[in-house]
Design an enzyme around this catalytic site. Structure first.
Site, PDB file in Angstrom:
ATOM      1  N   SER A 178       0.828  -1.201   0.000  1.00 12.52           N
ATOM      2  CA  SER A 178       0.000   0.000   0.000  1.00 12.52           C
ATOM      3  C   SER A 178       0.869   1.260   0.000  1.00 12.52           C
ATOM      4  O   SER A 178       1.623   1.481  -0.945  1.00 12.52           O
ATOM      5  CB  SER A 178      -0.952  -0.041   1.205  1.00 12.52           C
ATOM      6  OG  SER A 178      -1.962   0.930   1.093  1.00 12.52           O
ATOM      7  N   ASP A 255     -10.175  -5.616  -3.273  1.00  7.82           N
ATOM      8  CA  ASP A 255      -9.594  -4.576  -2.435  1.00  7.82           C
ATOM      9  C   ASP A 255     -10.477  -3.322  -2.500  1.00  7.82           C
ATOM     10  O   ASP A 255     -10.669  -2.751  -3.578  1.00  7.82           O
ATOM     11  CB  ASP A 255      -8.178  -4.266  -2.956  1.00  7.82           C
ATOM     12  CG  ASP A 255      -7.397  -3.301  -2.091  1.00  7.82           C
ATOM     13  OD1 ASP A 255      -8.012  -2.425  -1.454  1.00  7.82           O
ATOM     14  OD2 ASP A 255      -6.157  -3.400  -2.078  1.00  7.82           O
ATOM     15  N   HIS A 289      -7.352  -6.019   0.922  1.00 10.87           N
ATOM     16  CA  HIS A 289      -6.161  -5.196   1.142  1.00 10.87           C
ATOM     17  C   HIS A 289      -5.375  -5.634   2.380  1.00 10.87           C
ATOM     18  O   HIS A 289      -4.382  -5.021   2.729  1.00 10.87           O
ATOM     19  CB  HIS A 289      -6.608  -3.727   1.318  1.00 10.87           C
ATOM     20  CG  HIS A 289      -5.522  -2.705   1.115  1.00 10.87           C
ATOM     21  ND1 HIS A 289      -4.982  -2.407  -0.120  1.00 10.87           N
ATOM     22  CD2 HIS A 289      -4.871  -1.890   2.001  1.00 10.87           C
ATOM     23  CE1 HIS A 289      -4.066  -1.462  -0.001  1.00 10.87           C
ATOM     24  NE2 HIS A 289      -3.965  -1.133   1.282  1.00 10.87           N
TER      25      HIS A 289
END
Length: 311
Positions: A178, A255, A289
């Protein structure tokens, strides 16, 4: 009364003492304090604390030492974590130690920002300030003194690791998730040849064009968007002219931040395709995620790094 010889001797002795004291102070600043050590996958998962010269605060980092490190120098993979994380998330959830042990790779995972700097507003948001350093060198008050995560990750931390552990300084790679995936990509693209491999899980690929990036860059770098380009992987890829960089990216199809246009992988892939930068992009059905996603494909990423680090 002092004669000439005595005075000269005194000055010489004082100079030696002052130099010794300076060395002691410098070494003390570089000293590592062991926070924890656990046997894991035949090696040791450790956490250390030190005084950072770049960030002007105490910082923690995790380091996994594979069994090979007991007798030989090892390559190093740096892992950069995402928003809100510390060094703990990766070492307790990602399951990287087995693969690192198998391939003889030291894995280093720093924290995601300076902490305890007493900057007004540093703890007000989960996506800015504490736990959200975005791997940039801030240029704006009040952040610019402490929030220098790019310099910390690319300069100070590698020097510290190479000075204290059995590393091969010529063999390092970088990965992340991320915000940390963004960090890994920009570190590799901004430093051609420095990292032998790069990979990312659900990276923020085009931060200039997404809400997370715009908030962070506005705060740390100011309103001039041209200064943001130095920390945007999609922009950096467009001007990359270094040695071939094989990029591996895994992205969960479910996600929530992908659908919220925070990650924008298509923008990076389009530029890399244009520039003929090899990217393996894997859209993984059903994955989100979280670290459950990272755990599921971590071994593939360790193998990707090992291919280049152990070549």
């Amino acid at each position: 009364m002092w004669d000439g010889c005595s005075l000269s001797y005194f000055k010489q002795e004082y100079t030696v003492f002052a130099f010794t004291l300076l060395l002691y102070v410098l070494r003390s600043k570089m000293a590592l304090t062991l926070v924890s050590s656990n046997k894991c996958a035949g090696g040791f998962q450790k956490v250390f604390e030190h005084e950072s010269t770049e960030l002007k605060c105490k910082m923690k980092f995790a380091v996994y030492l594979p069994p090979k490190a007991e007798t030989d120098k090892c390559p190093v993979m740096y892992w950069l974590s995402g928003l809100t994380c510390t060094e703990q998330n990766f070492i307790t959830k990602a399951g990287s130690q087995l693969g690192a042990a198998e391939h003889g790779i030291i894995v280093v995972a720093p924290d995601t920002s300076p902490r305890g700097c007493n900057i007004e507003g540093e703890d007000e948001s989960w996506d800015f300030g504490t736990g959200a350093g975005f791997y940039v060198n801030a240029t704006q008050d009040p952040w610019k003194t402490n929030y220098r995560m790019y310099a910390y990750v690319t300069e100070e931390l590698p020097k510290l690791i190479n000075a204290n552990f059995p590393t091969d300084p010529e063999k390092m790679s970088i990965s992340g998730h991320s915000m940390g995936g963004h960090g890994a990509l920009i570190c590799a693209l901004k430093n051609p040849g420095k990292y032998k491999a790069v990979s990312a899980f659900a990276p923020i690929c085009n931060p200039m064009q997404c809400p997370w990036g715009q908030k962070a860059f506005s705060g740390y770098l100011g309103p001039d968007r041209s200064t943001w380009e130095a920390y945007d992987a999609t922009v950096l890829a467009a001007s990359y002219s270094g040695p071939q960089l094989d990029i591996l990216i895994d992205q969960g199809r479910d996600d929530q931040f992908l659908s919220a246009s925070q990650l924008l992988p298509d923008n990076l892939i389009a530029v890399c395709s244009e520039k003929k930068i090899p990217v393996v992009f894997r859209l993984q059905p059903g994955y989100d995620h979280s670290y459950f996603f990272i755990y599921s494909f971590m071994n593939d990423h360790i193998k990707h790094h090992a291919k280049y680090l152990n070549a």
